[in-house]
Design an enzyme around this catalytic site. Structure first.
Site, mmCIF file in Angstrom:
data_model
loop_
_atom_site.group_PDB
_atom_site.id
_atom_site.type_symbol
_atom_site.label_atom_id
_atom_site.label_comp_id
_atom_site.label_asym_id
_atom_site.label_seq_id
_atom_site.Cartn_x
_atom_site.Cartn_y
_atom_site.Cartn_z
ATOM 1 N N HIS A 1 4.200 -18.191 7.885
ATOM 2 C CA HIS A 1 4.766 -17.046 7.185
ATOM 3 C C HIS A 1 5.332 -17.470 5.835
ATOM 4 O O HIS A 1 5.003 -18.526 5.309
ATOM 5 C CB HIS A 1 5.850 -16.408 8.057
ATOM 6 C CG HIS A 1 5.324 -15.798 9.316
ATOM 7 N ND1 HIS A 1 4.960 -14.473 9.416
ATOM 8 C CD2 HIS A 1 5.084 -16.339 10.546
ATOM 9 C CE1 HIS A 1 4.533 -14.213 10.635
ATOM 10 N NE2 HIS A 1 4.596 -15.326 11.341
ATOM 11 N N MET A 2 6.196 -16.628 5.284
ATOM 12 C CA MET A 2 6.734 -16.884 3.953
ATOM 13 C C MET A 2 7.811 -17.965 3.986
ATOM 14 O O MET A 2 8.596 -18.065 4.920
ATOM 15 C CB MET A 2 7.308 -15.594 3.363
ATOM 16 C CG MET A 2 7.791 -15.751 1.919
ATOM 17 S SD MET A 2 8.362 -14.188 1.187
ATOM 18 C CE MET A 2 6.819 -13.292 1.029
ATOM 19 N N CYS B 1 9.724 -18.609 7.628
ATOM 20 C CA CYS B 1 8.748 -18.873 8.686
ATOM 21 C C CYS B 1 8.607 -17.693 9.647
ATOM 22 O O CYS B 1 8.193 -17.861 10.802
ATOM 23 C CB CYS B 1 9.097 -20.145 9.445
ATOM 24 S SG CYS B 1 9.319 -21.571 8.368
ATOM 25 N N GLY C 1 0.897 -28.920 3.995
ATOM 26 C CA GLY C 1 1.689 -29.980 4.604
ATOM 27 C C GLY C 1 3.077 -29.541 4.991
ATOM 28 O O GLY C 1 3.242 -28.592 5.755
ATOM 29 N N ILE D 1 6.634 -26.653 8.152
ATOM 30 C CA ILE D 1 5.263 -27.169 8.165
ATOM 31 C C ILE D 1 4.284 -26.009 8.130
ATOM 32 O O ILE D 1 4.443 -25.025 8.855
ATOM 33 C CB ILE D 1 5.009 -28.028 9.421
ATOM 34 C CG1 ILE D 1 5.875 -29.295 9.378
ATOM 35 C CG2 ILE D 1 3.533 -28.405 9.542
ATOM 36 C CD1 ILE D 1 5.783 -30.149 10.630
ATOM 37 N N GLY D 2 3.279 -26.110 7.277
ATOM 38 C CA GLY D 2 2.202 -25.123 7.215
ATOM 39 C C GLY D 2 0.911 -25.814 6.825
ATOM 40 O O GLY D 2 0.874 -26.555 5.840
ATOM 41 N N GLY E 1 -1.434 -21.688 7.224
ATOM 42 C CA GLY E 1 -0.893 -20.974 8.362
ATOM 43 C C GLY E 1 0.585 -20.679 8.176
ATOM 44 O O GLY E 1 1.246 -21.212 7.287
#
Length: 216
Positions: free
Chosen positions: A71-72, A166, A148, A136-137, A69
């Site tokens: 963004h970059m 993000c 993570g 966090i992703g 999940g």
């Protein structure tokens, strides 16, 4: 008994770890094991599933599309990456609660080094003085968490200036090096591991420490 393997993996190519992570889920399901990996990456930009960026490189740094999940963001040496491959169904942890735990793992770790940090509602991550120090992703697959967090420790922050971290053009990044004069990396790892056990309620788990990885 629940089991967790902590793997201290050093500097790794993102694409290799991403591939292993995808394959690892089948192994974990068969063996009922949880995994937490601590490592760093060679320079790479990674895209979450909210991005439509089509370039393969930014200033000779590769851009890799992922299934997490968000963004970059940018990863590079001096940034502590922690991947959580957890059976959240068995652990009875919802995704919102997992994000809360991950934020508090870092907040508590930074507090040990006398750094005051905080989370922001609806903006996953950890912040210091309105700057982001940890991103966090996550992704959930077959009842397991993937990916993570990334904690900026002592790295080159310049590549972040080429993107909107993000997905927010107003976000500024910071790192531990800019906040304290001396970083003890061994103590940092110890605090992260202890806080993982505390906030993920793993103190009664069978715990193993490993320094390599393979698909079994």
């Amino acid at each position: 008994m629940n089991k967790v393997n902590f793997r201290i993996l050093g500097l790794q190519k993102y694409q290799d770890i991403y591939y292993i992570m995808q394959k690892f889920i089948t192994c974990l399901k068969k063996n009922n094991i949880n995994e937490i990996w601590l490592l760093e990456h060679y320079p790479v930009f990674t895209q979450g599933n909210s991005d439509n960026f089509n370039k393969k490189y930014i200033f000779n740094i590769p851009v890799v599309k992922t299934d997490r999940g968000g963004h970059m963001t940018f990863h590079g040496p001096g940034q502590k990456i922690i991947y959580f491959l957890l059976n959240i169904k068995n652990l009875n942890i919802k995704i919102s609660k997992l994000i809360f735990y991950l934020e508090n793992i870092i907040i508590s770790t930074l507090s040990y080094f006398k750094i005051n940090s905080y989370s922001i509602k609806n903006s996953p991550g950890v912040y210091v003085d309105k700057k982001k120090i940890c991103s966090i992703g996550l992704r959930i697959k077959d009842g397991y968490s993937l990916h993570g967090l990334a904690l900026n420790v002592d790295m080159d922050l310049y590549p972040f200036s080429h993107i909107h971290p993000c997905g927010d053009k107003n976000i500024k990044m910071t790192q531990i090096r800019d906040l304290i004069s001396n970083i003890n990396l061994e103590k940092l790892n110890t605090q992260i591991i202890n806080n993982c056990k505390k906030f993920l309620m793993m103190n009664n788990f069978e715990i193993n420490f490993l320094n390599s990885i393979k698909i079994f």
